[in-house]
Write an enzyme that holds these catalytic residues in place. Structure first.
Site, mmCIF file in Angstrom:
data_model
loop_
_atom_site.group_PDB
_atom_site.id
_atom_site.type_symbol
_atom_site.label_atom_id
_atom_site.label_comp_id
_atom_site.label_asym_id
_atom_site.label_seq_id
_atom_site.Cartn_x
_atom_site.Cartn_y
_atom_site.Cartn_z
ATOM 1 N N ASP A 119 -17.195 6.504 -27.114
ATOM 2 C CA ASP A 119 -18.326 6.069 -27.924
ATOM 3 C C ASP A 119 -18.747 4.673 -27.469
ATOM 4 O O ASP A 119 -17.903 3.782 -27.297
ATOM 5 C CB ASP A 119 -17.939 6.049 -29.405
ATOM 6 N N HIS A 126 -28.602 -3.067 -33.136
ATOM 7 C CA HIS A 126 -27.395 -2.812 -33.934
ATOM 8 C C HIS A 126 -26.340 -3.879 -33.667
ATOM 9 O O HIS A 126 -25.767 -4.443 -34.608
ATOM 10 C CB HIS A 126 -26.841 -1.428 -33.593
ATOM 11 N N GLU A 192 -22.840 6.402 -38.755
ATOM 12 C CA GLU A 192 -23.496 5.841 -37.582
ATOM 13 C C GLU A 192 -24.337 6.947 -36.962
ATOM 14 O O GLU A 192 -23.793 7.951 -36.476
ATOM 15 C CB GLU A 192 -22.495 5.274 -36.576
ATOM 16 N N GLU A 194 -26.146 8.608 -34.205
ATOM 17 C CA GLU A 194 -26.006 8.479 -32.763
ATOM 18 C C GLU A 194 -26.524 9.721 -32.043
ATOM 19 O O GLU A 194 -26.808 10.756 -32.655
ATOM 20 C CB GLU A 194 -24.539 8.256 -32.379
ATOM 21 N N ASP A 226 -20.985 9.269 -36.185
ATOM 22 C CA ASP A 226 -19.665 8.648 -36.032
ATOM 23 C C ASP A 226 -19.273 8.007 -37.364
ATOM 24 O O ASP A 226 -19.484 6.815 -37.588
ATOM 25 C CB ASP A 226 -19.729 7.605 -34.912
ATOM 26 N N ARG A 230 -15.459 1.000 -42.703
ATOM 27 C CA ARG A 230 -15.641 -0.401 -42.337
ATOM 28 C C ARG A 230 -14.493 -1.285 -42.798
ATOM 29 O O ARG A 230 -14.185 -2.295 -42.142
ATOM 30 C CB ARG A 230 -16.958 -0.915 -42.930
ATOM 31 N N GLN A 233 -11.553 -0.528 -40.446
ATOM 32 C CA GLN A 233 -11.930 -1.037 -39.126
ATOM 33 C C GLN A 233 -11.813 -2.561 -39.064
ATOM 34 O O GLN A 233 -11.315 -3.123 -38.076
ATOM 35 C CB GLN A 233 -13.357 -0.604 -38.799
ATOM 36 N N LYS A 246 -12.198 4.915 -37.247
ATOM 37 C CA LYS A 246 -13.151 5.794 -36.570
ATOM 38 C C LYS A 246 -12.593 7.190 -36.310
ATOM 39 O O LYS A 246 -13.365 8.143 -36.183
ATOM 40 C CB LYS A 246 -13.529 5.184 -35.208
ATOM 41 N N THR A 250 -15.684 12.852 -36.558
ATOM 42 C CA THR A 250 -16.989 12.639 -35.923
ATOM 43 C C THR A 250 -17.716 13.973 -35.969
ATOM 44 O O THR A 250 -17.178 14.988 -35.515
ATOM 45 C CB THR A 250 -16.841 12.178 -34.465
ATOM 46 N N GLU A 351 -25.740 -1.991 -41.842
ATOM 47 C CA GLU A 351 -26.960 -2.761 -41.573
ATOM 48 C C GLU A 351 -27.988 -2.597 -42.689
ATOM 49 O O GLU A 351 -28.632 -3.564 -43.104
ATOM 50 C CB GLU A 351 -27.582 -2.314 -40.263
#
Length: 404
Positions: A119, A126, A192, A194, A226, A230, A233, A246, A250, A351
């Site tokens: 990834d 971002h 996420e 993607e 993904d 947070r 992480q 993570k 997925t 975000e």
């Protein structure tokens, strides 16, 4: 692009310009077969190829796309040319029609065996937003960011097909106000949005793949979510990067759009300054004009533009093999979160809510900083096709279940 002899709705999501590949089964026939989406139908590709005596019939016999991926570009082109003729030339209608299945009646599966999973972190918007959130007193981009596509190796065994429920992960997290870490369910679960790419043609160990060889190795493109914890992480990622935050899941869309369907979507990528090293330069652009849409519980919360990605998939492929790492059939690599310059173009809740400080207010009156149990996220995308047509990518969807 000629029209299909099928009576397709003008707004059909899978017209002759797309012809994405997947793997399906039905209640009456639970065996897995390779299928191609066309309008509201799925074409049994193996059955059709056998009926018409196609030379590639054994390659698409199933139960997955692995053999087709491994067959390489000449066979990929041969299959797509045949499919286009079968579905647009009325002379083939009688032979093809018995192999069509209503798309609403099929069950879709993970379309290929996933080998490795990488990834990336390729959106400047971002990366800048994340840097400002986590390092407000420093430069948002790390010193290496504009010199190479940053990535990490993920866990291929937890890639799941769209529609699979996602169990909230559990692990260590350290709230800023606590002196020591605590253990429990993640409280900052994120998405996420993607775009993923799957390798067909492998490469030998010790040899790199040039930027201009991208289409000789990459079979197709699909949507990817993904899922990211947070809080897990943030506590674990120093010094070696993402791990348990993570690796729990997925999600990928079940339909793989062939690279050949995206010629009309190719665009120049954003200007790169400084100029990349020679191994990251190509002779033709591989930016892609994909438009994503992210829905949370049915409400649109973001429209990320893929054409704003700083690093292209071709550059990512070149970088991940420049050290001599080999490619294998079924390797997946993902773009990283797709975000644009505007607030409503951000591809993650991190975000969109600025790390929870500015919660989203949904039309039903509820608010979200991060995902709650029962929430469903659906990501879709389109791209321009030949002659004004639209290429659709289907969707990647997942619903959050409580921690176990």
């Amino acid at each position: 692009m000629p029209d299909s002899w099928l009576d397709l709705d003008p707004d059909a999501h899978f017209g002759p310009a797309t012809l994405p590949y997947g793997v399906f089964s039905t209640a009456s026939d639970p065996g897995r077969r390779v299928g191609v989406a066309i309008g509201e139908h799925v074409l049994d590709l193996g059955g059709t190829a056998r009926a018409l005596g196609a030379p590639f019939a054994d390659t698409v016999a199933g139960p997955g796309l692995d053999a087709l991926l491994a067959a390489g570009r000449p066979v990929w082109d041969q299959v797509r040319t045949a499919l286009t003729a079968w579905l647009t030339d009325p002379v083939h209608a009688d032979a093809v029609r018995p192999h069509l299945v209503d798309r609403s009646s099929v069950r879709l599966h993970l379309p290929f065996t996933v080998a490795d999973y990488v990834d990336f972190y390729a959106s400047e918007h971002h990366a800048t937003n994340v840097g400002r959130i986590f390092r407000p007193d420093q430069e948002p981009l790390t010193p290496n960011w504009k010199h190479l596509p940053i990535g990490y190796h993920g866990r291929s065994g937890t890639i799941v097909v769209s529609g699979t429920d996602i169990v909230r992960p559990t692990g260590q997290r350290k709230p800023p106000t606590e002196p020591a870490p605590v253990f429990g369910p993640s409280v900052r679960l994120d998405i996420e949005a993607e775009v993923g790419f799957v390798v067909g043609t492998p490469s030998p160990m010790g040899e790199s793949v040039p930027v201009d060889s991208f289409a000789d190795h990459v079979f197709g493109v699909f949507l990817l979510n993904d899922w990211s914890s947070r809080d897990l992480q943030a506590w674990e990622y120093v010094p070696l990067g993402p791990f348990l935050g993570k690796s729990f899941a997925t999600s990928v869309s079940p339909w793989v759009v062939p690279v050949a369907a995206l010629e009309a979507a190719r665009v120049e990528q954003p200007a790169q300054d400084p100029e990349p090293l020679p191994y990251l330069r190509g002779t033709r652009p591989w930016g892609l004009d994909l438009r994503l849409e992210v829905r949370l519980n049915g409400h649109v919360v973001s429209n990320p533009p893929f054409d704003q990605m700083y690093w292209t998939a071709a550059q990512q492929l070149a970088h991940m093999t420049v050290n001599g790492a080999s490619l294998r059939t079924g390797d997946v690599f993902a773009s990283g979160t797709v975000s644009g310059p505007e607030p409503d173009q951000r591809g993650s809740l991190l975000e969109l809510t600025w790390s929870g400080k500015e919660p989203l207010r949904l039309p039903d009156g509820t608010e979200r900083a991060f995902l709650e149990d029962g929430d469903e996220v659906v990501i879709t995308a389109t791209a321009p096709g030949p002659g004004g047509t639209v290429v659709h990518f289907g969707e990647v969807a997942g619903r959050i279940l409580p921690a176990r």
